[in-house]
Design an enzyme around this catalytic site. Sequence first.
Site, PDB file in Angstrom:
ATOM      1  N   CYS A 118     -52.476 -32.066 -18.805  1.00  0.00           N
ATOM      2  CA  CYS A 118     -51.567 -33.208 -18.854  1.00  0.00           C
ATOM      3  C   CYS A 118     -50.152 -32.680 -18.693  1.00  0.00           C
ATOM      4  CB  CYS A 118     -51.702 -33.949 -20.182  1.00  0.00           C
ATOM      5  SG  CYS A 118     -51.014 -35.627 -20.091  1.00  0.00           S
ATOM      6  N   LYS A 193     -59.496 -43.364 -22.275  1.00  0.00           N
ATOM      7  CA  LYS A 193     -58.471 -42.950 -23.230  1.00  0.00           C
ATOM      8  C   LYS A 193     -57.544 -44.134 -23.458  1.00  0.00           C
ATOM      9  CE  LYS A 193     -54.683 -39.773 -24.023  1.00  0.00           C
ATOM     10  NZ  LYS A 193     -54.058 -38.496 -23.680  1.00  0.00           N
ATOM     11  N   LYS A 246     -61.780 -41.880 -26.341  1.00  0.00           N
ATOM     12  CA  LYS A 246     -60.746 -41.427 -27.273  1.00  0.00           C
ATOM     13  C   LYS A 246     -59.782 -42.565 -27.571  1.00  0.00           C
ATOM     14  CE  LYS A 246     -56.744 -38.488 -27.180  1.00  0.00           C
ATOM     15  NZ  LYS A 246     -55.853 -37.708 -26.369  1.00  0.00           N
ATOM     16  N   SER A 272     -55.850 -37.067 -33.973  1.00  0.00           N
ATOM     17  CA  SER A 272     -54.970 -36.627 -35.059  1.00  0.00           C
ATOM     18  C   SER A 272     -54.757 -37.698 -36.133  1.00  0.00           C
ATOM     19  CB  SER A 272     -53.628 -36.194 -34.469  1.00  0.00           C
ATOM     20  OG  SER A 272     -53.016 -37.245 -33.755  1.00  0.00           O
TER      21      SER A 272
HETATM   22  C1  PBG Z   1     -51.970 -35.557 -23.938  1.00  0.00           C
HETATM   23  C2  PBG Z   1     -52.858 -35.784 -25.087  1.00  0.00           C
HETATM   24  C3  PBG Z   1     -52.625 -36.574 -26.233  1.00  0.00           C
HETATM   25  C4  PBG Z   1     -53.711 -36.367 -27.073  1.00  0.00           C
HETATM   26  C5  PBG Z   1     -54.579 -35.505 -26.417  1.00  0.00           C
HETATM   27  N1  PBG Z   1     -54.041 -35.180 -25.180  1.00  0.00           N
HETATM   28  C6  PBG Z   1     -51.448 -37.393 -26.621  1.00  0.00           C
HETATM   29  C7  PBG Z   1     -51.155 -38.646 -25.938  1.00  0.00           C
HETATM   30  O1  PBG Z   1     -51.829 -39.064 -25.010  1.00  0.00           O
HETATM   31  O2  PBG Z   1     -50.132 -39.221 -26.312  1.00  0.00           O
HETATM   32  C8  PBG Z   1     -53.878 -36.963 -28.458  1.00  0.00           C
HETATM   33  C9  PBG Z   1     -54.792 -36.221 -29.358  1.00  0.00           C
HETATM   34  C10 PBG Z   1     -54.672 -36.546 -30.791  1.00  0.00           C
HETATM   35  O3  PBG Z   1     -53.982 -37.501 -31.225  1.00  0.00           O
HETATM   36  O4  PBG Z   1     -55.297 -35.823 -31.563  1.00  0.00           O
HETATM   37  N2  PBG Z   1     -51.776 -36.639 -23.099  1.00  0.00           N
END
Ligand code: PBG
Length: 321
Positions: A118, A193, A246, A272
């Site tokens: 990313c 996602k 996710k 998280s």
């Molecule tokens: C990167 C990414 C994110 C997460 C995983 N890859 C953050 C987002 O999309 O803002 C989140 C993982 C987590 O909250 O544990 N794009």
Amino acid sequence: MATFPATRLRRLRRTAPLRSLVRETRLELDDFVFPLFVGPSTQANDALPALGRWSVDDVAREVEGLVEAGIGAVILFGIPDAKDEEGSGAWDEDGVVQRALRGLRANFPALVLLTDVCLCEYTSHGHCGVIRDGEVANDASLELLARTAVSHAEAGADAVCPSDMMDGRIGAIREALDDAGFDATPIVAYSAKYASAFYGPFREAAESAPAFGDRRGYQMDPANVREALRECELDLAEGADVLMVKPALPNLDVIRAVRERFDAPLAAYNVSGEYAMVKAAAAAGWLDERAAALESLTAIKRAGADIVISYWTKELAGWIE
Ligand code: PBG
């Protein structure tokens, strides 16, 4: 069908060994992936230990402990020294993730090394793609994401995991990997996602919060499930090897729907915020962390996930040994 009193479902719940005998879902460490943050310097996170970060030098020591505990897979995230408009640190040969990969690859040949692909941790504006005319530009981002994936494969990644949610990224990454001679490198697609509030602690840890706006223009609306199936279908058609849903806990129905519709391996990301909620409640004395975590992870497996990415993986190794 026999009913009460001939049937008493409590009979098989009476003792722990009986319950174990008829248990439908078990947690095995082999199915778990531990996220690791690599940055310019090591920084502990006292409240959320798994969201601390490691320098390239220190990460090897941490991984040694993980491997000794029986953990077989990690996913790497990078926090670069400097950010720019395009996120060039993402594909830098000497970037944090690339250097960490080379070190870990040499020292831990049997460890599965996954990488998050990313741009948000690397762009000055914190979006997952590049900005053109004030918007996150889909097609212009594809080449940069593909370049990033190839640089991870070159540095030793076993599989790449695009999490940006641009349209067409799986196809672009597949083509770039193949062209660079990495036709054997699998793609774990963050297919469904969602634009979720539960990424908060991650964004703080990875310094990847968007500087303006939000991610709803590219990540999915949490209200939709049919759209998640379309995302999965397209990703498989473009060459995804593993699908992902996710966050996990707010989307157990999506995990189930994807499991029933597709035969590809399915991952779920226990994100998280899901980890932080339980940690915070446990710290306040409101619930038992271990029991709540095990219940959460079991539910994610029961919903149909084959692979679970979880910040509890390290603790889980001790809990289920
Ligand atoms: C990167 C990414 C994110 C997460 C995983 N890859 C953050 C987002 O999309 O803002 C989140 C993982 C987590 O909250 O544990 N794009």
